[in-house]
Design a protein around this motif. Structure first.
Motif, mmCIF file in Angstrom:
data_model
loop_
_atom_site.group_PDB
_atom_site.id
_atom_site.type_symbol
_atom_site.label_atom_id
_atom_site.label_comp_id
_atom_site.label_asym_id
_atom_site.label_seq_id
_atom_site.Cartn_x
_atom_site.Cartn_y
_atom_site.Cartn_z
ATOM 1 N N UNK A 170 0.857 -1.060 -0.027
ATOM 2 C CA UNK A 170 -0.188 0.010 0.248
ATOM 3 C C UNK A 170 0.771 1.412 -0.105
ATOM 4 N N UNK A 171 0.272 2.188 -0.564
ATOM 5 C CA UNK A 171 1.098 3.623 -0.608
ATOM 6 C C UNK A 171 2.002 3.672 -1.741
ATOM 7 N N UNK A 172 2.606 5.042 -2.163
ATOM 8 C CA UNK A 172 3.245 5.312 -3.119
ATOM 9 C C UNK A 172 4.807 5.278 -2.763
ATOM 10 N N UNK A 173 5.243 5.311 -1.446
ATOM 11 C CA UNK A 173 6.512 5.554 -1.155
ATOM 12 C C UNK A 173 7.296 4.141 -1.594
ATOM 13 N N UNK A 174 8.669 4.210 -1.610
ATOM 14 C CA UNK A 174 9.324 3.164 -2.263
ATOM 15 C C UNK A 174 10.426 3.177 -1.112
ATOM 16 N N UNK A 175 11.041 1.663 -1.350
ATOM 17 C CA UNK A 175 12.228 1.602 -0.044
ATOM 18 C C UNK A 175 13.666 1.191 -0.932
ATOM 19 N N UNK A 176 14.618 1.617 -0.332
ATOM 20 C CA UNK A 176 15.885 1.376 -0.675
ATOM 21 C C UNK A 176 16.750 0.814 0.534
ATOM 22 N N UNK A 177 16.809 -0.567 0.257
ATOM 23 C CA UNK A 177 17.495 -1.536 1.139
ATOM 24 C C UNK A 177 18.973 -1.585 0.750
ATOM 25 N N UNK A 178 20.089 -0.940 1.478
ATOM 26 C CA UNK A 178 21.404 -0.784 1.199
ATOM 27 C C UNK A 178 21.927 -2.299 1.317
ATOM 28 N N UNK A 179 22.661 -2.859 0.629
ATOM 29 C CA UNK A 179 23.432 -3.977 0.305
ATOM 30 C C UNK A 179 25.004 -3.707 0.703
ATOM 31 N N UNK A 180 25.608 -5.114 0.794
ATOM 32 C CA UNK A 180 27.131 -5.013 1.106
ATOM 33 C C UNK A 180 27.788 -4.235 -0.022
ATOM 34 N N UNK A 181 27.416 -4.613 -1.212
ATOM 35 C CA UNK A 181 28.249 -4.030 -2.286
ATOM 36 C C UNK A 181 27.981 -2.670 -2.718
ATOM 37 N N UNK A 182 27.349 -1.936 -1.843
ATOM 38 C CA UNK A 182 26.896 -0.502 -2.134
ATOM 39 C C UNK A 182 28.296 0.356 -1.773
ATOM 40 N N UNK A 183 28.701 1.128 -2.774
ATOM 41 C CA UNK A 183 29.830 1.889 -2.648
ATOM 42 C C UNK A 183 29.693 3.391 -2.707
ATOM 43 N N UNK A 184 28.473 3.652 -3.061
ATOM 44 C CA UNK A 184 27.801 5.137 -3.264
ATOM 45 C C UNK A 184 26.941 5.298 -4.078
ATOM 46 N N UNK A 185 26.254 6.351 -4.277
ATOM 47 C CA UNK A 185 25.211 6.638 -5.458
ATOM 48 C C UNK A 185 26.094 7.169 -6.701
ATOM 49 N N UNK A 186 25.398 7.078 -7.745
ATOM 50 C CA UNK A 186 26.004 7.363 -9.162
ATOM 51 C C UNK A 186 26.350 8.878 -9.061
ATOM 52 N N UNK A 187 27.275 9.195 -9.979
ATOM 53 C CA UNK A 187 27.568 10.565 -10.102
ATOM 54 C C UNK A 187 26.275 11.260 -10.680
ATOM 55 N N UNK A 188 26.102 12.374 -10.420
ATOM 56 C CA UNK A 188 25.128 13.125 -10.653
ATOM 57 C C UNK A 188 24.861 13.195 -12.195
ATOM 58 N N UNK A 189 26.140 13.656 -12.797
ATOM 59 C CA UNK A 189 26.033 13.579 -14.508
ATOM 60 C C UNK A 189 25.297 12.128 -14.946
ATOM 61 N N UNK A 190 26.010 11.106 -14.490
ATOM 62 C CA UNK A 190 25.494 9.783 -14.651
ATOM 63 C C UNK A 190 23.942 9.496 -14.566
ATOM 64 N N UNK A 191 23.574 9.854 -13.482
ATOM 65 C CA UNK A 191 22.219 9.643 -13.066
ATOM 66 C C UNK A 191 21.469 10.466 -13.941
ATOM 67 N N UNK A 192 21.635 11.706 -14.257
ATOM 68 C CA UNK A 192 20.926 12.445 -15.045
ATOM 69 C C UNK A 192 20.630 12.008 -16.463
ATOM 70 N N UNK A 193 21.825 11.592 -16.994
ATOM 71 C CA UNK A 193 22.005 11.128 -18.263
ATOM 72 C C UNK A 193 20.766 9.706 -18.196
ATOM 73 N N UNK A 194 20.987 8.922 -17.520
ATOM 74 C CA UNK A 194 20.088 7.629 -17.381
ATOM 75 C C UNK A 194 18.640 7.995 -17.174
#
Length: 211
Positions: A170-194
């Motif tokens: 239910x609801x519109x919110x989403x979850x981000x469950x951080x895993x062991x291989x997480x090193x950080x978010x993508x670079x802003x330019x890469x995310x924007x291009x995606x």
């Protein structure tokens, strides 16, 4: 009339001495001209016939026409498929949960997502269902209709994250469950291009011909 006078000359000419007049037949110039003209005509017909055969077997290139219209057939690509408009980061609420042993990772990640325009909901450790059990970059969880909308937009920020949709959620919110291989978010330019690639129209493979 002398016996040496050729018949038909009526005695007008007499042959004297040891030379005789030469009787040459008239030149057949007219016949030669006719033969030349006929040869040229035959060569022209042969060449025209050859071109017609080539046109038949090769399909005549792009010069197919419909009877009586004289219009040229053309191949038209089908219109590009229009994708559904995706929500902006400001319209997506993200809950961030840490399933790793690294302390403070959920809060730091949530702060970065907030700076990139996302709304932040709950922040804390992952539930027992996921705690220490996510070996990849992370899990993106949400309702069924969020798989190709909100989760797709959030996935541009987290390279390699797995998306899962729950039909009973239910609801519109989403979850981000951080895993062991997480090193950080993508670079802003890469995310924007995606994100730009998600909203780009994609042409369909089918084409049609019109005449």
């Amino acid at each position: 009339m002398s016996m040496l006078t050729p018949p038909g000359m009526g005695g007008k000419y007499r042959i004297t001495g040891d030379k005789y007049p030469r009787m040459r037949p008239p030149r057949r110039r007219g016949r030669l001209v006719a033969v030349v003209v006929a040869s040229v005509a035959v060569l022209g017909l042969v060449g025209w016939g050859t071109l017609q055969l080539v046109d038949v077997f090769t399909g005549g290139g792009e010069k197919h026409t419909t009877a009586g219209t004289g219009t040229r057939c053309r191949t038209e690509a089908a219109p590009a498929a229009q994708l559904k408009a995706l929500p902006q980061p400001g319209g997506i609420t993200v809950n961030v949960y840490n399933a790793t042993a690294r302390a403070g990772l959920a809060k730091d990640t949530a702060d970065q997502l907030k700076k990139r325009g996302f709304k932040i909901g709950s922040v804390g450790n992952a539930s027992k269902e996921f705690d220490k059990k996510v070996k990849g970059t992370g899990l993106l969880l949400g309702p069924a209709d969020a798989r190709d909308t909100s989760l797709a937009v959030l996935a541009t920020e987290i390279t390699g994250a797995e998306r899962r949709a729950d039909a009973g959620r239910k609801g519109a919110a989403v979850d981000f469950v951080i895993g062991d291989a997480f090193k950080g978010l993508a670079a802003p330019a890469v995310a924007e291009q995606a994100r730009a690639a998600l909203t780009a129209p994609r042409p369909t493979a089918s084409t049609k011909k019109g005449c």
